[in-house]
Design a protein around this motif. Structure first.
Motif, short mmCIF file in Angstrom:
data_model
loop_
_atom_site.label_atom_id
_atom_site.label_comp_id
_atom_site.label_asym_id
_atom_site.label_seq_id
_atom_site.Cartn_x
_atom_site.Cartn_y
_atom_site.Cartn_z
N ASN A 238 1.05 -1.21 0.25
CA ASN A 238 0.02 -0.05 -0.03
C ASN A 238 1.21 1.60 -0.25
O ASN A 238 0.44 1.94 -0.56
CB ASN A 238 -0.93 0.08 1.06
N ASP A 239 1.98 0.99 0.48
CA ASP A 239 3.29 2.36 0.79
C ASP A 239 3.74 2.02 -0.23
O ASP A 239 4.75 0.99 -0.29
CB ASP A 239 3.19 1.78 2.09
N ALA A 240 3.53 2.75 -1.31
CA ALA A 240 4.60 3.12 -2.29
C ALA A 240 6.49 2.55 -1.91
O ALA A 240 7.15 2.43 -3.03
CB ALA A 240 4.98 3.36 -3.71
N ALA A 241 6.83 3.47 -0.94
CA ALA A 241 7.72 3.45 -0.86
C ALA A 241 8.02 1.96 -0.13
O ALA A 241 9.80 2.25 -0.37
CB ALA A 241 7.58 4.80 0.59
N ARG A 242 7.74 1.17 0.13
CA ARG A 242 7.87 0.32 0.58
C ARG A 242 8.14 -1.34 -0.56
O ARG A 242 8.39 -2.41 -0.97
CB ARG A 242 7.22 -0.54 1.79
N ASN A 243 7.57 -0.71 -2.08
CA ASN A 243 7.99 -1.64 -3.06
C ASN A 243 9.09 -1.78 -3.38
O ASN A 243 10.24 -0.76 -3.23
CB ASN A 243 7.24 -0.60 -3.77
N TRP A 244 9.86 -2.67 -4.42
CA TRP A 244 10.74 -3.59 -4.23
C TRP A 244 10.98 -2.78 -5.79
O TRP A 244 9.26 -3.21 -6.37
CB TRP A 244 11.04 -4.84 -4.06
N GLN A 245 11.85 -2.72 -6.36
CA GLN A 245 11.92 -3.15 -8.32
C GLN A 245 11.08 -4.24 -8.03
O GLN A 245 11.84 -5.07 -8.00
CB GLN A 245 13.73 -2.55 -8.49
N ILE A 246 10.23 -4.10 -9.30
CA ILE A 246 9.98 -4.76 -10.76
C ILE A 246 10.97 -6.06 -11.15
O ILE A 246 10.35 -7.18 -10.66
CB ILE A 246 8.71 -4.52 -11.41
N GLU A 247 11.42 -5.14 -11.41
CA GLU A 247 12.99 -5.85 -12.33
C GLU A 247 13.75 -6.80 -11.23
O GLU A 247 14.44 -8.25 -11.26
CB GLU A 247 13.43 -5.49 -12.45
N LYS A 248 13.69 -6.31 -10.35
CA LYS A 248 14.51 -7.63 -9.05
C LYS A 248 13.59 -8.81 -8.82
O LYS A 248 14.30 -9.61 -8.67
CB LYS A 248 14.94 -6.98 -7.59
N TRP A 249 11.91 -8.31 -8.55
CA TRP A 249 11.41 -9.54 -8.16
C TRP A 249 11.35 -10.46 -9.55
O TRP A 249 10.65 -11.68 -8.96
CB TRP A 249 9.81 -9.13 -8.12
N ALA A 250 11.06 -9.83 -10.63
CA ALA A 250 11.67 -10.72 -11.65
C ALA A 250 12.65 -11.50 -11.82
O ALA A 250 12.46 -12.48 -12.37
CB ALA A 250 11.63 -10.12 -13.12
N GLN A 251 14.12 -10.84 -11.32
CA GLN A 251 15.16 -11.92 -11.16
C GLN A 251 14.69 -13.42 -10.22
O GLN A 251 15.17 -14.49 -10.21
CB GLN A 251 16.14 -10.83 -11.00
N VAL A 252 14.17 -12.71 -8.61
CA VAL A 252 14.08 -13.73 -8.21
C VAL A 252 13.16 -14.90 -8.99
O VAL A 252 13.31 -16.71 -8.15
CB VAL A 252 13.14 -13.19 -7.29
#
Length: 277
Positions: A238-252
Motif C-alpha cells: 500500500n505504501d509505494a515507498a516499501r515496494n521493491w523494484q519489479i525487475e528485482k522481483w522478476a530476477q527472484v
C-alpha cells in the motif's frame, strides 16, 4: 494557516499527554473483564500479524465476549474464527475503504459511537496505536482503554492522543517481529509471553484450514495449472515507498523457476494488475 493549526495541535497534544497521561504498567483488574473490544483499524497484513495476540487473549479469557473492530476490508478474514464473538467494522478516515474518499462521515461516526456505547464493554484494546481508535473508544465511554503509548511508526516523542487511554504500555524499542510486539501489549492483562503463544500451530488462522477449504483451493490451483511446487509472490505494498523494484522481483522469480522448478503465482488486488503484468 494550516501549518499554524497543525503546530497548535501538536503543542496541545503534548501538553495534554503530560497533564492527563495514562497510567503505565498498572495492572488491570482482570476478574471483571466479561466484555472485551479489540480494535485494529489497519491493513489486512497488520491485522493478520496481530491475530496471535488475539488468540492468546482468548486463551486467557475463554468465557469473555470478545468483539473485534476492524476496517471493512479486513472483516472477511475474521468472521469464521472461533476466538471472536462478533466482527464490527468502521471505515476509518485514515485508511478509507475507497480511494479518493474520506471514509465514514461525521453522522455515521456519531451513530457508530452510540452503537459502541450501548455494548457496555469493560475494556477496549487499541492494538495499533491509532488516534482515531482512541477517540472512538473514549467517546464510547469504555471504562478501561488499553494501548501502546505511540503508533508503530511514530517517533517516541510524537504528539498523539495517548491521554485518552487509561493504560498506556510503552512501545518496545528493541527491533523484533510485529507478532511479538502485539503480544507485548497483552502483558498487563496477564497474558503469557512465552513461545507457545506465537507458535505456528496455535495461530488462529489455522482453523480455516479445513478439508472443504483445502479442496476448494486445490481445485482452483489445478485449474490454473499451479497445483505443485507453488510459490506465491505478492510484489505490491500500500505504501509505494516499501515496494521493491519489479525487475528485482522478476530476477527472484526466474531464479526460483530455474533452480527449484517452481511455479510462480502472483497475488494482488485489481490495483496491482499493471505491476503483476
Amino acid at each position: 494557516m494550516k501549518k499554524l493549526l497543525v503546530k497548535i495541535w501538536r503543542l496541545a497534544a503534548k501538553l495534554l499527554s503530560r497533564v492527563l497521561d495514562a497510567r503505565r504498567d498498572d495492572e488491570i483488574a482482570t476478574q471483571n473483564l466479561g466484555r472485551i473490544l479489540w480494535v485494529r483499524l489497519d491493513h489486512i497484513g497488520d491485522v493478520t500479524m496481530s491475530l496471535p495476540a488475539l488468540g492468546a487473549l482468548r486463551r486467557r479469557y475463554p468465557d469473555a465476549q470478545i468483539d473485534v473492530l476492524v476496517r471493512p476490508v479486513c472483516a472477511p478474514l475474521l468472521r469464521d474464527l472461533s476466538i471472536i464473538n462478533r466482527v464490527l467494522t468502521y471505515d476509518s478516515p485514515r485508511f478509507p475503504q475507497r480511494k479518493n474518499t474520506r471514509g465514514a462521515g461525521l453522522w455515521r461516526t456519531l451513530f457508530f459511537i452510540g452503537r459502541l456505547r450501548r455494548q457496555n464493554y469493560d475494556i477496549a484494546i487499541d492494538a495499533r496505536g491509532d488516534d482515531i481508535a482512541r477517540l472512538l473508544i473514549y467517546l464510547a465511554r469504555v471504562p478501561l482503554r488499553l494501548g501502546f503509548d505511540r503508533a508503530f511508526y511514530e517517533a517516541p516523542d510524537a504528539p498523539n492522543l495517548k491521554f485518552l487511554l487509561t493504560h498506556a504500555v510503552e512501545f518496545p524499542c528493541e527491533p523484533r517481529h510485529a507478532v511479538r510486539n502485539n503480544l507485548a501489549l497483552m502483558r498487563v492483562l496477564d497474558v503469557p509471553q512465552n513461545e507457545e503463544e506465537i507458535a505456528p500451530q496455535t495461530h488462529p488462522l489455522r482453523e480455516l484450514l479445513t478439508e472443504e477449504n483445502a479442496s476448494r483451493v486445490a481445485a482452483k490451483l489445478q485449474k490454473l495449472g499451479a497445483s505443485q511446487n507453488l510459490i506465491v509472490i505478492h510484489i505490491s505494498a500500500n505504501d509505494a515507498a516499501r515496494n521493491w523494484q519489479i525487475e528485482k522481483w522478476a530476477q527472484v522469480a526466474d531464479e526460483l523457476v530455474e533452480s527449484q522448478g517452481a511455479v510462480i503465482l502472483l497475488s494482488g488486488a485489481a490495483s496491482d494488475d499493471a505491476a503483476n503484468e
